[in-house]
Design a protein around this motif. Structure first.
Motif, PDB file in Angstrom:
ATOM      1  N   ARG A   1       0.849  -1.190   0.000  1.00 31.11           N
ATOM      2  CA  ARG A   1       0.000   0.000   0.000  1.00 31.11           C
ATOM      3  C   ARG A   1       0.884   1.239   0.000  1.00 31.11           C
ATOM      4  O   ARG A   1       2.107   1.148   0.182  1.00 31.11           O
TER       5      ARG A   1
ATOM      6  N   TYR B   1       2.011  -1.361  10.739  1.00 33.27           N
ATOM      7  CA  TYR B   1       1.763  -1.052   9.326  1.00 33.27           C
ATOM      8  C   TYR B   1       2.997  -1.294   8.439  1.00 33.27           C
ATOM      9  O   TYR B   1       2.860  -1.837   7.349  1.00 33.27           O
TER      10      TYR B   1
ATOM     11  N   TYR C   1       1.302  -2.353   4.983  1.00 30.61           N
ATOM     12  CA  TYR C   1       1.756  -1.394   3.965  1.00 30.61           C
ATOM     13  C   TYR C   1       3.035  -1.882   3.292  1.00 30.61           C
ATOM     14  O   TYR C   1       3.112  -1.908   2.066  1.00 30.61           O
TER      15      TYR C   1
END
Length: 422
Positions: free
Chosen positions: A269, A357, A372
């Motif tokens: 991401r 993340y 991510y």
């Protein structure tokens, strides 16, 4: 009577002299024949010494001396044709390194007191060789010209952000880390467009050629040649990572912000969504303790976003100078030693990214909904990294086929780490 006795005595002396002469000749002949036969026994004996010389070896060395004398009388080699002098630097290196010890030994055995010219030396005169060297140097300078500023202009966003990674021959080889790295941009959510901002720093000529076949923005780091796999915490690894720091400092001085990402980090991401707008630096962590502003976290500078400003440029100078204060160690360990000084004395704001993340094999929540980036840290060796990252990408592609309703039922995890040691 006296005359007869004298004559008999003389005859006897002649007979004795003849017999003695014949005996001496027979003894000499016997020794000569024995010497030739003995050589065969000595040659076959396991106790024979290489320093022992037979009559045949003496004759052979005498023959070499004669040949050497004849060689000195022979005319000098003729001037080679023009195309014979056009060898490349790589070819000359192969000529120097391709011999084996056995071939070298054979060449020594055949050598004469006069040194024969080497093959490459006989192919060109000094002036021709100077021209060849000039031509090769010019070609290399053109091929690997320092076009960094041009690449930065082409790759940068309007905010002057660029993304960069670095690879050598081992990491850029087919079916290696660079291929997986680029694949993750294509597989990630809203990440493919970042390839337009990616500059790949290559650390040796073969990596540069491989990069050009895969990506439009490739930069050959001048003077670098880190071709093989650089094992963690070796001297070659130290040289590699500190070379990276110097290049990053130069990019900041040219006015560009950079996000450096190790090639063993998969992108799923948009990581810029997680960066604090007021931070000077954002770095991933091997171990995160809950507070993004606390220098007690353990940073991993393999994923590092730095803004171009005077304080950060000064930081990079200080960082590189600190290498000598903490020898021998890599840049991440040194950064960990100076981070309190950077925050307190230099007044830089560092954001330590949460492993919730921006994950790594050292520490991750195993939740695809929050993933991510994933770093193959706490994992040694290209083979182990390739195995687990490949498995992670496969699981991510399966995750993308799951509906949002199914994802809400619970965290969707993956199988890694698998064979990586941590």
């Amino acid at each position: 009577m006296m005359k007869k006795e004298s004559t008999s005595s003389n005859n006897l002396q002649q007979v004795i002299s003849f017999l003695l002469g014949a005996s001496v000749a027979s003894v000499l002949l016997f020794f000569i024949l024995s010497a030739n036969r003995g050589d065969r026994y000595i040659a076959n004996s396991s106790w024979s010494s290489t320093s022992t010389k037979s009559a045949q070896e003496i004759l052979s060395s005498s023959s070499d001396i004669i040949q050497a004398t004849d060689h000195a009388k022979t005319p000098l080699p003729k001037k080679p044709k023009g195309d014979e002098t056009k060898f490349s630097t790589k070819e000359s290196e192969r000529n120097e390194t391709s011999y084996s010890p056995s071939k070298e030994s054979e060449a020594t055995d055949r050598s004469s007191p006069l040194k024969e010219p080497e093959k490459n030396e006989t192919k060109s005169s000094p002036k021709e060789f100077e021209r060849n060297e000039t031509k090769l140097s010019t070609t290399n300078e053109t091929k690997y010209s320092d076009n960094l500023e041009d690449l930065l202009r082409k790759a940068a966003t309007k905010e002057k952000n660029i993304i960069m990674t670095s690879v050598n021959e081992a990491w850029a080889a087919p079916d290696s880390l660079l291929g997986l790295f680029l694949e993750s941009f294509h597989s990630g959510e809203d990440t493919e467009h970042f390839l337009n901002n990616l500059i790949i720093i290559t650390l040796d000529p073969k990596a540069f050629e491989r990069c050009k076949a895969m990506h439009p923005f490739c930069y050959m780091l001048k003077g670098a040649n880190f071709a093989g796999e650089k094992v963690y915490m070796t001297s070659d690894y130290f040289d590699l990572v500190w070379t990276k720091v110097k290049l990053q400092q130069r990019i900041l001085q040219l006015g560009y912000n950079f996000l450096f990402t190790d090639v063993d980090i998969m992108w799923f991401r948009n990581p810029f969504e997680r960066f604090a707008s007021d931070a000077d630096i954002s770095t991933s962590c091997d171990f995160f303790f809950g507070d993004e502003n606390s220098p007690w976290n353990f940073p991993n500078t393999g994923f590092l976003y730095v803004k171009s400003n005077p304080k950060n440029i000064e930081l990079f100078k200080y960082w590189h100078e600190s290498r000598d204060k903490f020898p021998p160690n890599h840049e991440q360990w040194v950064f960990n030693q100076i981070k309190f000084d950077v925050v307190n004395r230099m007044q830089l704001k560092i954001q330590f990214l949460s492993t919730t993340y921006n994950m790594g094999f050292c520490n991750s929540t195993k939740d695809f909904d929050k993933l991510y980036t994933m770093h193959a840290n706490c994992c040694v060796g290209i083979g182990a990294k390739m195995h687990d990252l490949r498995m992670l990408l496969d699981d991510w592609n399966k995750y993308k086929t799951i509906t949002k309703e199914e994802r809400k039922k619970g965290p969707v995890s993956w199988r890694v780490p698998g064979i990586c040691m941590h």
